[in-house]
Design an enzyme around this catalytic site. Structure first.
Site, short mmCIF file in Angstrom:
data_model
loop_
_atom_site.label_atom_id
_atom_site.label_comp_id
_atom_site.label_asym_id
_atom_site.label_seq_id
_atom_site.Cartn_x
_atom_site.Cartn_y
_atom_site.Cartn_z
CG ASP A 1 45.54 1.86 -2.73
OD1 ASP A 1 44.85 1.90 -3.77
OD2 ASP A 1 45.18 1.25 -1.71
CB SER B 1 38.74 -1.72 -21.79
OG SER B 1 38.56 -3.01 -22.33
CE1 TYR C 1 39.64 -4.11 -16.84
CE2 TYR C 1 38.46 -4.52 -18.89
CZ TYR C 1 39.59 -4.06 -18.23
OH TYR C 1 40.64 -3.55 -18.95
CE LYS D 1 39.74 -0.40 -17.66
NZ LYS D 1 40.84 0.54 -17.31
#
Length: 268
Positions: free
Chosen positions: A68, A148, A161, A165
């Site tokens: 994890d 990303s 998200y 990034k």
């Protein structure tokens, strides 16, 4: 090119049970590295490791560990296990990540914290613990953080998200400079892929919690061109190898020109 571009190197790849992490692990092993794969998906993660070992006839052993990445104790355990099997750690691919769609008013604070915990905090932990192990080498190492294109583009339904990034790229530059100042030989770079045909993107596209190989094939038919996980893996291989020894603190786009596409022009 001839095989062996990362011969005798040891690599750790997180999120390696599928998608880009899987492709990274397979290619690095093929090119001579001893690979440690980690993921929370034990079944598929172990299968990838077994497939690598069967293909390589155990020349470059692959090891799987449940991990994890959001938990610091898990990072400590993983690094301890690597130290028992290998004399060094040369390559870290901080690949593990998740995505949740939703506009800013649809996401909860818990959503924000979960995404940042797995997508950016995990990379902080990976850098922290990998550097401690890599500094035992006399030649340093290479850390590759997965970012990303979403941190460049304004995509309205993935704000958490995208922010996670963006943190990855900022972290990459800071850690790279820290290593330069310490003269420890460790390079830190990031990769910014776009539209990679992975289970993560398929889940988002189809609104599913899990996807099949058929879903991935359907995804491929939806658009004329997809970036494949292997396209990313070859850049990971380059950054992991000594061929990129002077590349440090940078971000590499793998987007097929998506980030420079001009707005549509009315031809009427």
């Amino acid at each position: 090119m001839a095989e062996g571009r990362v011969k005798n190197k040891t690599a750790l790849i997180t999120g390696a049970s599928s998608g880009m992490g899987k492709a990274d692990a397979i290619l690095l092993a093929k090119e001579g590295a001893k690979v440690f794969l980690t993921d929370i998906d034990e079944v598929n993660g172990q299968k990838v490791a077994d497939d690598i070992n069967n293909a390589n006839a155990n020349k470059n052993p692959a090891f799987f560990m449940k991990h994890d990445v959001s938990q610091e104790k898990d990072w400590e355990r993983v690094m301890e296990e690597i130290s028992k099997v290998s004399d060094s750690l040369d390559i870290l691919v901080n690949n593990a990540g998740i995505m949740k769609t939703g506009h800013i008013n649809q996401l909860s604070l818990e959503d924000w914290r979960m995404l940042n915990s797995i997508n950016s905090e995990s990379q902080f932990l990976g850098c922290k613990y990998a550097i401690s192990l890599m500094e035992k080498n006399t030649y340093g190492g290479s850390i590759i953080n997965m970012s990303s294109t979403s941190m460049i583009m304004g995509i309205s339904n993935i704000p958490a998200y995208s922010a996670s990034k963006g943190a990855v790229d900022a972290l990459t530059r800071s850690v790279a400079m820290d290593c330069i100042e310490k003269k420890n030989g460790i390079r830190v770079n990031s990769i910014q892929p776009d539209s990679v045909r992975t289970p993560l993107i398929a889940k988002m596209s189809f609104g599913k919690s899990s996807v099949t190989e058929e879903d991935l094939n359907v995804l491929k038919e939806m658009y004329a061109y997809w970036i494949e996980p292997e396209d990313v893996a070859y850049t990971v291989l380059f950054l992991a190898s000594d061929e990129s020894r002077c590349i440090n603190g940078t971000s590499i786009l793998i987007d097929n020109g998506a980030c420079i596409k001009p707005p549509a022009i009315d031809q009427g």
